[in-house]
Structure formats: structure tokens, C-alpha cells
Design a protein around this motif. Structure first.
Motif, PDB file in Angstrom:
ATOM      1  N   LEU A  18       1.087  -1.078  -0.333  1.00 22.03           N
ATOM      2  CA  LEU A  18       0.001  -0.105  -0.019  1.00 22.03           C
ATOM      3  C   LEU A  18       1.003   1.150   0.570  1.00 22.03           C
ATOM      4  O   LEU A  18       1.791   1.510   0.296  1.00 22.03           O
ATOM      5  N   ASP A  19       0.385   2.431  -0.517  1.00 18.03           N
ATOM      6  CA  ASP A  19       1.202   3.197  -0.445  1.00 18.03           C
ATOM      7  C   ASP A  19       1.095   4.042   0.719  1.00 18.03           C
ATOM      8  O   ASP A  19       0.360   4.127   1.323  1.00 18.03           O
ATOM      9  N   ALA A  20       1.381   5.664   0.666  1.00 18.67           N
ATOM     10  CA  ALA A  20       1.560   6.319   2.030  1.00 18.67           C
ATOM     11  C   ALA A  20       0.139   6.846   2.648  1.00 18.67           C
ATOM     12  O   ALA A  20      -0.376   6.787   3.818  1.00 18.67           O
ATOM     13  N   ILE A  21      -0.470   7.148   1.281  1.00 23.28           N
ATOM     14  CA  ILE A  21      -2.199   7.276   1.882  1.00 23.28           C
ATOM     15  C   ILE A  21      -2.819   6.601   2.099  1.00 23.28           C
ATOM     16  O   ILE A  21      -3.656   6.328   3.520  1.00 23.28           O
ATOM     17  N   GLN A  22      -3.087   5.564   1.361  1.00 28.68           N
ATOM     18  CA  GLN A  22      -3.748   3.940   1.927  1.00 28.68           C
ATOM     19  C   GLN A  22      -3.307   3.822   3.413  1.00 28.68           C
ATOM     20  O   GLN A  22      -3.874   2.962   4.656  1.00 28.68           O
ATOM     21  N   GLN A  23      -1.173   3.248   3.594  1.00 21.48           N
ATOM     22  CA  GLN A  23      -1.433   3.367   4.679  1.00 21.48           C
ATOM     23  C   GLN A  23      -1.937   4.290   5.505  1.00 21.48           C
ATOM     24  O   GLN A  23      -2.169   3.429   6.696  1.00 21.48           O
ATOM     25  N   ARG A  24      -1.800   5.323   5.739  1.00 25.36           N
ATOM     26  CA  ARG A  24      -2.829   5.983   6.902  1.00 25.36           C
ATOM     27  C   ARG A  24      -4.362   5.381   7.007  1.00 25.36           C
ATOM     28  O   ARG A  24      -4.881   5.372   8.383  1.00 25.36           O
ATOM     29  N   LEU A  25      -4.723   5.806   5.390  1.00 24.34           N
ATOM     30  CA  LEU A  25      -6.124   5.145   5.512  1.00 24.34           C
ATOM     31  C   LEU A  25      -6.797   3.587   6.767  1.00 24.34           C
ATOM     32  O   LEU A  25      -7.698   3.745   7.522  1.00 24.34           O
ATOM     33  N   SER A 101       3.437   9.648  10.382  1.00 30.13           N
ATOM     34  CA  SER A 101       4.164   9.608   9.938  1.00 30.13           C
ATOM     35  C   SER A 101       4.707   9.018   9.026  1.00 30.13           C
ATOM     36  O   SER A 101       5.291   8.106   8.829  1.00 30.13           O
ATOM     37  N   PRO A 102       4.862   9.494   8.251  1.00 36.82           N
ATOM     38  CA  PRO A 102       4.685   9.049   6.705  1.00 36.82           C
ATOM     39  C   PRO A 102       6.841   8.879   6.675  1.00 36.82           C
ATOM     40  O   PRO A 102       7.547   7.751   5.723  1.00 36.82           O
ATOM     41  N   GLN A 103       7.233   8.671   7.617  1.00 35.76           N
ATOM     42  CA  GLN A 103       9.078   8.288   7.340  1.00 35.76           C
ATOM     43  C   GLN A 103       9.513   7.068   7.901  1.00 35.76           C
ATOM     44  O   GLN A 103       9.895   7.235   7.492  1.00 35.76           O
ATOM     45  N   VAL A 104       8.492   6.749   8.335  1.00 36.46           N
ATOM     46  CA  VAL A 104       8.150   5.050   8.854  1.00 36.46           C
ATOM     47  C   VAL A 104       8.423   4.377   8.015  1.00 36.46           C
ATOM     48  O   VAL A 104       8.769   3.529   7.241  1.00 36.46           O
ATOM     49  N   LEU A 105       7.374   4.686   6.619  1.00 41.58           N
ATOM     50  CA  LEU A 105       6.731   4.500   5.614  1.00 41.58           C
ATOM     51  C   LEU A 105       8.222   4.592   4.545  1.00 41.58           C
ATOM     52  O   LEU A 105       9.038   3.599   3.147  1.00 41.58           O
ATOM     53  N   LYS A 106       9.172   5.670   4.781  1.00 41.29           N
ATOM     54  CA  LYS A 106      10.481   5.412   3.810  1.00 41.29           C
ATOM     55  C   LYS A 106      11.193   4.556   4.796  1.00 41.29           C
ATOM     56  O   LYS A 106      12.121   4.428   4.224  1.00 41.29           O
ATOM     57  N   GLU A 107      11.147   4.313   5.792  1.00 39.72           N
ATOM     58  CA  GLU A 107      12.361   4.263   6.751  1.00 39.72           C
ATOM     59  C   GLU A 107      12.021   1.648   6.622  1.00 39.72           C
ATOM     60  O   GLU A 107      12.858   1.891   6.797  1.00 39.72           O
ATOM     61  N   GLY A 108      11.232   2.097   5.362  1.00 40.74           N
ATOM     62  CA  GLY A 108      10.597   0.089   5.464  1.00 40.74           C
ATOM     63  C   GLY A 108       9.989  -0.225   5.628  1.00 40.74           C
ATOM     64  O   GLY A 108       9.860  -1.817   5.779  1.00 40.74           O
ATOM     65  N   LYS A 109       9.519   0.313   7.016  1.00 38.74           N
ATOM     66  CA  LYS A 109       8.236  -0.033   7.992  1.00 38.74           C
ATOM     67  C   LYS A 109       6.979   0.187   7.142  1.00 38.74           C
ATOM     68  O   LYS A 109       7.113   1.668   6.751  1.00 38.74           O
ATOM     69  N   SER A 110       6.002  -0.426   7.581  1.00 42.13           N
ATOM     70  CA  SER A 110       4.653   0.016   7.563  1.00 42.13           C
ATOM     71  C   SER A 110       4.087   0.734   8.613  1.00 42.13           C
ATOM     72  O   SER A 110       3.744  -0.207   9.608  1.00 42.13           O
ATOM     73  N   PRO A 111       3.349   1.252   8.210  1.00 41.15           N
ATOM     74  CA  PRO A 111       2.779   2.928   9.347  1.00 41.15           C
ATOM     75  C   PRO A 111       1.800   2.000   9.713  1.00 41.15           C
ATOM     76  O   PRO A 111       1.499   1.654  10.720  1.00 41.15           O
ATOM     77  N   ALA A 112       0.733   1.377   8.913  1.00 39.54           N
ATOM     78  CA  ALA A 112      -0.040   0.424   9.097  1.00 39.54           C
ATOM     79  C   ALA A 112      -0.118  -0.787   9.838  1.00 39.54           C
ATOM     80  O   ALA A 112      -1.112  -0.870  10.972  1.00 39.54           O
ATOM     81  N   TRP A 113       1.199  -1.640   9.797  1.00 40.14           N
ATOM     82  CA  TRP A 113       1.861  -2.447  10.872  1.00 40.14           C
ATOM     83  C   TRP A 113       2.195  -1.706  12.188  1.00 40.14           C
ATOM     84  O   TRP A 113       1.696  -2.307  12.738  1.00 40.14           O
ATOM     85  N   GLN A 114       2.896  -0.941  11.954  1.00 50.55           N
ATOM     86  CA  GLN A 114       2.602  -0.613  13.030  1.00 50.55           C
ATOM     87  C   GLN A 114       1.854  -0.060  14.369  1.00 50.55           C
ATOM     88  O   GLN A 114       1.028  -0.321  15.739  1.00 50.55           O
TER      89      GLN A 114
END
Length: 157
Positions: A18-25, A101-114
Motif C-alpha cells: 500500500l502507498d502512504a495514503i492507503q497506509q494512513r487510511l 508518520s510518513p517517515q516510517v514508510l520511508k524507513e521501509g516499515k509499514s505505518p499501518a503495521w505499527q
């Protein structure tokens, strides 16, 4: 997309796609599932911003600052008094912070998983505080609920 998520490995794999917006949603939808554990109105307000697919950078930035302060406040309360309800609120805040926190995605981690992990911790904290067992409030039930939420989200993509 037809996907039925039934375990953490499948969940992690689906979230990584998922992309950043989808991760947030999706992260925000997972948080919405545990908002009944939250006693901080600021977090409820932030959730509305996180759930808004059209939220602009300014609104999300303000939401992130608000949630960061709420997390700090609840962490101080739960650490001092050992209150499990405050601990649950803290983890709800951590989950929202991950979504925003979009930087989490940039670090290779999933914000939604966190966010999912923090939601599970919120449910665990609340379960420790409860004297009566509610059928839909166990940590295991929260995990299963997350699989359903993600499966429905993926079906609507």
C-alpha cells in the motif's frame, strides 16, 4: 481486489503493497476499532483527520503535533499511576502517531503495521484492567478484527 487476510504474515505482506495514503487510511480504520478504549478527546479529533482521504498536509501536520502531545501526556499519566486505562489511551495515541508518520514508510516499515501492533497493545492493556470478560474485547479478537478490516479495505481498492 479479492483478499482474505487470515494471519499476520498475510497482513504484513498486504500492508507493504500500500502507498502512504492507503497506509494512513487503513491504519486509521484499525485505530477506529479501539477508540472505545480512549479517554482523550484530542485523539478522537485526530482520528477524523487520519480517516480523511482528502486531508491536506497542513491538517495532517497539525494532527501529528496534537497526537504527539496527547501521547506524551498519556505516557506521563500511565507511568506515574500505573493505570491500565491510561496505558490503553497511550497505545491508541501511538497507533495514531504511526498512521500520521510518513517517515516510517520511508524507513521501509509499514505505518499501518505499527498502528496494528499498538492497537493490539491498547486492547491488551484494557483487558488487564477489566474484571469481566467481554466476548469481543480480547486481544485475540482484536487481531481477528484487524484481518477483517484489512480484507474489506483491500476489496474496496
Amino acid at each position: 481486489m479479492n483478499s482474505s487476510i487470515s494471519n499476520d504474515r498475510e497482513m504484513k505482506t498486504a500492508l507493504q503493497g500500500l502507498d502512504a495514503i492507503q497506509q494512513r487510511l487503513i491504519g486509521a480504520q484499525l485505530v477506529e476499532s479501539v477508540m472505545d478504549l480512549c479517554n482523550d478527546e484530542r485523539l478522537r479529533s485526530v482520528l477524523n483527520s487520519a480517516l480523511d482521504a482528502e486531508a491536506d498536509a497542513d491538517r495532517l501536520g497539525l494532527a501529528q503535533k496534537t497526537v504527539k502531545q496527547a501521547v506524551l501526556d498519556s505516557h506521563a499519566r500511565c507511568g506515574a499511576a500505573g493505570d491500565w486505562q491510561d496505558q490503553a489511551t497511550y497505545f491508541v495515541g501511538r497507533a495514531l502517531h504511526a498512521c500520521l508518520s510518513p517517515q516510517v514508510l520511508k524507513e521501509g516499515k509499514s505505518p499501518a503495521w505499527q498502528a496494528a501492533l499498538s492497537c493490539r497493545m491498547a486492547r491488551t492493556s484494557a483487558a488487564i484492567d477489566q474484571t469481566d470478560e467481554q466476548e469481543d474485547s480480547s486481544p485475540a479478537q482484536e487481531t481477528t478484527r484487524q484481518y477483517v478490516i484489512l480484507s474489506r479495505f483491500l476489496e474496496n481498492l
